[in-house]
Design a protein around this motif. Structure first.
Motif, PDB file in Angstrom:
ATOM      1  N   GLU A  77     122.370 -17.191  42.235  1.00  0.00           N
ATOM      2  CA  GLU A  77     120.919 -17.377  42.257  1.00  0.00           C
ATOM      3  C   GLU A  77     120.299 -16.744  43.493  1.00  0.00           C
ATOM      4  O   GLU A  77     119.231 -16.117  43.413  1.00  0.00           O
ATOM      5  N   THR A  78     120.957 -16.877  44.637  1.00  0.00           N
ATOM      6  CA  THR A  78     120.474 -16.255  45.871  1.00  0.00           C
ATOM      7  C   THR A  78     120.510 -14.738  45.738  1.00  0.00           C
ATOM      8  O   THR A  78     119.571 -14.039  46.149  1.00  0.00           O
ATOM      9  N   TYR A  79     121.575 -14.223  45.172  1.00  0.00           N
ATOM     10  CA  TYR A  79     121.715 -12.785  44.926  1.00  0.00           C
ATOM     11  C   TYR A  79     120.595 -12.289  44.011  1.00  0.00           C
ATOM     12  O   TYR A  79     119.956 -11.269  44.279  1.00  0.00           O
ATOM     13  N   TYR A  80     120.350 -13.022  42.933  1.00  0.00           N
ATOM     14  CA  TYR A  80     119.297 -12.652  41.984  1.00  0.00           C
ATOM     15  C   TYR A  80     117.932 -12.633  42.686  1.00  0.00           C
ATOM     16  O   TYR A  80     117.151 -11.701  42.497  1.00  0.00           O
ATOM     17  N   SER A  81     117.662 -13.604  43.521  1.00  0.00           N
ATOM     18  CA  SER A  81     116.411 -13.614  44.290  1.00  0.00           C
ATOM     19  C   SER A  81     116.328 -12.409  45.221  1.00  0.00           C
ATOM     20  O   SER A  81     115.278 -11.787  45.363  1.00  0.00           O
ATOM     21  N   ARG A  82     117.439 -12.080  45.834  1.00  0.00           N
ATOM     22  CA  ARG A  82     117.500 -10.931  46.744  1.00  0.00           C
ATOM     23  C   ARG A  82     117.221  -9.630  45.970  1.00  0.00           C
ATOM     24  O   ARG A  82     116.488  -8.761  46.439  1.00  0.00           O
ATOM     25  N   LEU A  83     117.795  -9.490  44.793  1.00  0.00           N
ATOM     26  CA  LEU A  83     117.556  -8.299  43.979  1.00  0.00           C
ATOM     27  C   LEU A  83     116.077  -8.171  43.612  1.00  0.00           C
ATOM     28  O   LEU A  83     115.525  -7.072  43.605  1.00  0.00           O
TER      29      LEU A  83
END
Length: 98
Positions: A77-83
């Motif tokens: 989820e953090t990765y997706y937000s970062r993307l």
């Protein structure tokens, strides 16, 4: 792919709920591996957005855009937000699935 095709490319009356459930469990397993990988790095290849993020990033968008139940993957989820902070990702990947 099975979940996507069943939910978006197969007429509702022809959808196979068992196939969707089995495929969803498999994709959850795959994203659990990605979630664990992302526990020690912000992007797939390390500190910077790179080639490895193209395929995983597109798959991650589909995963979160589809109406399925998902386990709580904090790192994913953090990765997706970062993307989503990248304009090219929002404009080129985050397109309607239908």
């Amino acid at each position: 792919t099975t979940v996507f095709w069943q939910l978006y490319r197969t007429p509702e009356a022809e959808r196979d709920g068992d196939a969707i459930a089995k495929a969803a469990e498999l994709v959850h397993h795959h994203f659990a591996v990605v979630d664990a990988w992302l526990a020690t790095r912000p992007y797939m290849g390390g500190d910077c957005l790179g080639l490895g993020d193209i395929a995983i990033g597109a798959a991650t968008y589909r995963y979160y855009a589809m109406p399925i139940d998902r386990p709580d993957y904090r790192n994913l989820e953090t990765y997706y937000s970062r993307l989503q902070e990248h304009p090219a990702y929002r404009e080129g990947v985050m397109v309607p699935l239908e």
